[in-house]
Scaffold this motif. Structure first.
Motif, PDB file in Angstrom:
ATOM      1  N   CYS A 143      -5.226  -2.784   6.140  1.00 27.45           N
ATOM      2  CA  CYS A 143      -4.885  -1.971   7.323  1.00 27.45           C
ATOM      3  C   CYS A 143      -5.859  -0.814   7.537  1.00 27.45           C
ATOM      4  O   CYS A 143      -6.499  -0.721   8.569  1.00 27.45           O
ATOM      5  CB  CYS A 143      -3.452  -1.461   7.209  1.00 27.45           C
ATOM      6  SG  CYS A 143      -2.281  -2.807   7.458  1.00 27.45           S
ATOM      7  N   HIS A 144      -5.988   0.080   6.537  1.00 25.92           N
ATOM      8  CA  HIS A 144      -6.887   1.223   6.737  1.00 25.92           C
ATOM      9  C   HIS A 144      -7.859   1.398   5.575  1.00 25.92           C
ATOM     10  O   HIS A 144      -8.549   2.412   5.506  1.00 25.92           O
ATOM     11  CB  HIS A 144      -6.082   2.515   6.946  1.00 25.92           C
ATOM     12  CG  HIS A 144      -4.932   2.343   7.886  1.00 25.92           C
ATOM     13  ND1 HIS A 144      -3.621   2.398   7.488  1.00 25.92           N
ATOM     14  CD2 HIS A 144      -4.924   2.039   9.206  1.00 25.92           C
ATOM     15  CE1 HIS A 144      -2.830   2.159   8.527  1.00 25.92           C
ATOM     16  NE2 HIS A 144      -3.586   1.932   9.574  1.00 25.92           N
ATOM     17  N   GLY A 145      -7.894   0.434   4.648  1.00 23.25           N
ATOM     18  CA  GLY A 145      -8.951   0.430   3.638  1.00 23.25           C
ATOM     19  C   GLY A 145      -8.674   1.151   2.321  1.00 23.25           C
ATOM     20  O   GLY A 145      -9.595   1.333   1.517  1.00 23.25           O
ATOM     21  N   SER A 146      -7.431   1.572   2.043  1.00 23.93           N
ATOM     22  CA  SER A 146      -7.157   2.166   0.720  1.00 23.93           C
ATOM     23  C   SER A 146      -7.412   1.119  -0.352  1.00 23.93           C
ATOM     24  O   SER A 146      -7.212  -0.077  -0.122  1.00 23.93           O
ATOM     25  CB  SER A 146      -5.700   2.621   0.612  1.00 23.93           C
ATOM     26  OG  SER A 146      -5.471   3.712   1.450  1.00 23.93           O
TER      27      SER A 146
ATOM     28  N   CYS B  20      -6.433  -2.679   0.738  1.00 26.01           N
ATOM     29  CA  CYS B  20      -5.522  -2.716   1.878  1.00 26.01           C
ATOM     30  C   CYS B  20      -6.266  -3.100   3.155  1.00 26.01           C
ATOM     31  O   CYS B  20      -7.228  -2.436   3.536  1.00 26.01           O
ATOM     32  CB  CYS B  20      -4.857  -1.351   2.057  1.00 26.01           C
ATOM     33  SG  CYS B  20      -3.729  -1.369   3.457  1.00 26.01           S
TER      34      CYS B  20
ATOM     35  N   HIS C 145       0.080   3.951   1.199  1.00 30.53           N
ATOM     36  CA  HIS C 145      -0.156   4.752   2.409  1.00 30.53           C
ATOM     37  C   HIS C 145       0.965   4.490   3.421  1.00 30.53           C
ATOM     38  O   HIS C 145       1.860   5.313   3.559  1.00 30.53           O
ATOM     39  CB  HIS C 145      -1.544   4.414   3.001  1.00 30.53           C
ATOM     40  CG  HIS C 145      -1.873   5.175   4.240  1.00 30.53           C
ATOM     41  ND1 HIS C 145      -2.430   4.588   5.338  1.00 30.53           N
ATOM     42  CD2 HIS C 145      -1.711   6.483   4.567  1.00 30.53           C
ATOM     43  CE1 HIS C 145      -2.613   5.502   6.286  1.00 30.53           C
ATOM     44  NE2 HIS C 145      -2.194   6.655   5.830  1.00 30.53           N
ATOM     45  N   LEU C 146       0.941   3.316   4.066  1.00 28.15           N
ATOM     46  CA  LEU C 146       1.988   3.021   5.050  1.00 28.15           C
ATOM     47  C   LEU C 146       2.656   1.673   4.808  1.00 28.15           C
ATOM     48  O   LEU C 146       3.322   1.143   5.691  1.00 28.15           O
ATOM     49  CB  LEU C 146       1.407   3.075   6.473  1.00 28.15           C
ATOM     50  CG  LEU C 146       0.883   4.440   6.942  1.00 28.15           C
ATOM     51  CD1 LEU C 146       0.275   4.331   8.330  1.00 28.15           C
ATOM     52  CD2 LEU C 146       1.993   5.491   6.960  1.00 28.15           C
ATOM     53  N   GLY C 147       2.428   1.090   3.640  1.00 29.07           N
ATOM     54  CA  GLY C 147       3.201  -0.087   3.257  1.00 29.07           C
ATOM     55  C   GLY C 147       2.630  -1.449   3.595  1.00 29.07           C
ATOM     56  O   GLY C 147       3.313  -2.457   3.439  1.00 29.07           O
ATOM     57  N   CYS C 148       1.379  -1.546   4.063  1.00 26.03           N
ATOM     58  CA  CYS C 148       0.808  -2.869   4.352  1.00 26.03           C
ATOM     59  C   CYS C 148       0.664  -3.675   3.053  1.00 26.03           C
ATOM     60  O   CYS C 148       0.462  -3.104   1.975  1.00 26.03           O
ATOM     61  CB  CYS C 148      -0.568  -2.730   4.995  1.00 26.03           C
ATOM     62  SG  CYS C 148      -0.482  -2.149   6.689  1.00 26.03           S
TER      63      CYS C 148
ATOM     64  N   PRO D 252      -7.259   6.160   2.749  1.00 32.90           N
ATOM     65  CA  PRO D 252      -6.368   7.286   3.042  1.00 32.90           C
ATOM     66  C   PRO D 252      -5.110   7.435   2.172  1.00 32.90           C
ATOM     67  O   PRO D 252      -4.455   8.463   2.236  1.00 32.90           O
ATOM     68  CB  PRO D 252      -5.939   7.033   4.497  1.00 32.90           C
ATOM     69  CG  PRO D 252      -6.052   5.575   4.674  1.00 32.90           C
ATOM     70  CD  PRO D 252      -7.236   5.165   3.848  1.00 32.90           C
TER      71      PRO D 252
ATOM     72  N   CYS E 121       0.820  -1.206   0.000  1.00 35.36           N
ATOM     73  CA  CYS E 121       0.000   0.000   0.000  1.00 35.36           C
ATOM     74  C   CYS E 121       0.860   1.266   0.000  1.00 35.36           C
ATOM     75  O   CYS E 121       1.848   1.347   0.747  1.00 35.36           O
ATOM     76  CB  CYS E 121      -0.891  -0.032   1.242  1.00 35.36           C
ATOM     77  SG  CYS E 121      -2.047   1.326   1.301  1.00 35.36           S
TER      78      CYS E 121
HETATM   79 FE1  FES Z   1      -2.888   0.816   3.445  1.00 33.05          FE
HETATM   80 FE2  FES Z   1      -2.926   2.526   5.453  1.00 33.05          FE
HETATM   81  S1  FES Z   1      -1.375   1.123   4.926  1.00 33.05           S
HETATM   82  S2  FES Z   1      -4.437   2.175   3.957  1.00 33.05           S
END
Ligand code: FES
Length: 499
Positions: free
Chosen positions: A472-475, A470, A454-457, A487, A452
């Motif tokens: 983790c936070h739904g991107s 994703c 966003h933060l790499g998940c 996000p 991702c």
């Molecule tokens: Fe994917 Fe935050 S790491 S939405």
């Protein structure tokens, strides 16, 4: 097949922002909250600019079930237990006030939007849930609202009990919001104008789009997901769920009322005007965004089969799905974006009850801009720091993030590139590299780095919609890696592969 709301309405085209302008309030996001806020501000003579990254009303508002109700599942027992009676009362009456305000706007502005008064029910078919419904009914009555326990309801199957909220409503959300937009000056509305930054400059903020900027004293972030990560850190305070809606022509009379089940899997029913007929809308198959598995392909099919079991002549006409933000304590965040950003406001985490919550949010934000005290503001405070009540959810979120960030990265993918079937995708082992690959056809293959932006998940493949989601936070991203849902702010890294 697309959302019935979108397919049955056309909205006007608005210009793209391509210069630097100035106003009193910049509103980022032209969904139900943004449009309602613009309407309320305009009524008070406050100047605004409304910015939308795509087409107005094309996102969450277009994919709702559009129930206008203060009945948000069996929610009031939870609120009383966790926050107290006064809090629950304020929550209830803020949404009751939203129902009457929406009705007043529709009538006073002559908005033709299929508005209908309907009673709302949470029903159960499970013995175990009956007592919960009885308790909820007592709790809601203790808040001063005339809820009622019903032994029978108007659904085409046997239920064991339900709680009824009288005098709720339903409408066509796009017709309503389009009606509001038509009351606003068109030269204050911009679409295809993605906001890329909001910066404090002296006493004002500058909201930058890709081709222009808006200088204003106030900024309201009314996007589905808050577009600024720091400060605010909303991605640490919310998760996202997806759910699916199917609409069918039943070819016979339908029930009165709006319904949702108390038990999992949560299933919801309502009807809608459809020319001189009625359309049946059933939603369900909820799951956490990014929590994808092979069963995802069945999400629509399961609802369709259920409809056909209830109404054998059903003709399935529309299907759509939606992504919703849920806060860890289940109460939306409405108000100041962060203590570090005075005069910037946020509205998010509506927990699937977006119609009344949009009005509540728009009213609280417009009151804050107008300097009017709001009796409801404190319960939704977006900067609340009280302990997170939902320990289970925060535990799940941390576990999922850790798993995705650490374990997935060190575990090699199981699927070999050669084993990937045409029309499917997944994280695969490609010549020793871990890649996200979608084989559209023998000659058309798309590859991305499956992490991702966003933060790499690590992302998971959604074969129903051909997207990378994703956990983790739904991107979400399309199969080429282009960003669909925040996000995250960036596209995925694309990779060229040679066979
Ligand atoms: Fe994917 Fe935050 S790491 S939405």
């Amino acid at each position: 097949m697309n959302s019935y709301w979108l397919e049955s309405t056309n909205t006007k085209d608005y210009s793209k922002l391509d210069n630097d302008i100035e106003t009193e309030v910049s509103i980022v996001g032209a969904g139900m909250v943004g449009v309602t806020l613009a309407y309320l501000l305009h009524q008070q003579g406050i100047k605004f600019v409304l910015l939308e990254k795509d087409k107005v009303l094309s996102s969450t508002t277009a994919n709702t079930t559009a129930k206008i109700t203060s009945q948000h599942g069996l929610f009031y027992s939870y609120l009383i237990q966790n926050f107290g009676k006064e809090f629950a009362q304020k929550y209830l009456y803020s949404h009751e006030n939203a129902i009457s305000s929406i009705e007043y706007i529709i009538k006073s502005q002559n908005i033709d939007c299929d508005f209908e008064k309907q009673d709302a029910y949470v029903y159960t078919c499970s013995e175990e849930k009956v007592q919960e419904i009885v308790t909820e009914t007592e709790m809601v009555k203790a808040l001063g609202f005339q809820a009622e326990f019903c032994n029978e309801v108007d659904l085409p199957f046997k239920t064991l009990g339900a709680i009824k909220f009288p005098n709720q409503a339903q409408f066509h959300p796009i017709k309503y919001a389009k009606g509001l937009l038509e009351k606003l000056p068109a030269d204050c509305i911009y679409e295809n104008s993605k906001v890329v930054d909001v910066k404090k400059e002296g006493q004002h903020y500058k909201t930058y789009t890709e081709n222009g900027s808006v200088k204003s004293k106030y900024v309201a972030i009314t996007t589905h997901y808050p577009i600024i990560d720091f400060p605010g850190v909303y991605f640490m305070k919310m998760y996202q769920d997806r759910s699916y809606v199917v609409a069918a022509d039943i070819k016979r009379d339908l029930f009165q009322g709006m319904y949702i089940s108390a038990e999992e899997p949560v299933t919801s029913f309502r009807t809608a005007k459809y020319g001189d007929k009625r359309l049946l809308l059933v939603s369900g198959s909820k799951h956490k965004s990014g929590d994808n598995n092979s069963k995802l392909d069945d999400n629509y099919k399961n609802i369709e089969n259920y409809i056909k079991m209830l109404y054998s002549k059903a003709n399935i006409l529309y299907r759509w799905n939606t992504q919703d933000c849920i806060t860890l304590d289940k109460v939306p965040y409405i108000g100041e974006y962060s203590k570090l950003m005075p005069n910037v406001f946020v509205a998010t985490g509506f927990k699937k009850w977006g119609m009344t919550t949009s009005y509540v949010a728009a009213k609280i934000i417009s009151d804050k801009i107008l300097g009017v005290d709001s009796v409801y503001e404190d319960i939704y405070s977006s900067t609340r720091v009280e302990p997170i009540k939902n320990i289970k959810e925060i535990g799940n979120m941390l576990k999922q993030t850790a798993h995705s960030l650490v374990l997935n990265k060190i575990t090699p993918p199981i699927i070999k590139y050669e084993d990937l079937k045409i029309g499917t995708g997944g994280v695969v082992n490609y010549k020793g590299m871990k890649l996200g690959i979608y084989k559209k056809s023998e000659d058309e293959v798309y590859a991305v780095k499956p992490y991702c932006a966003h933060l790499g998940c690590e992302l998971s493949w959604n074969n129903l919609e051909k997207t990378w989601d994703c956990p983790c936070h739904g991107s979400r991203y399309d199969y080429e890696g282009n960003l669909l849902n925040e996000p995250s702010k960036k596209n995925l890294e694309k990779v060229k592969i040679e066979e």
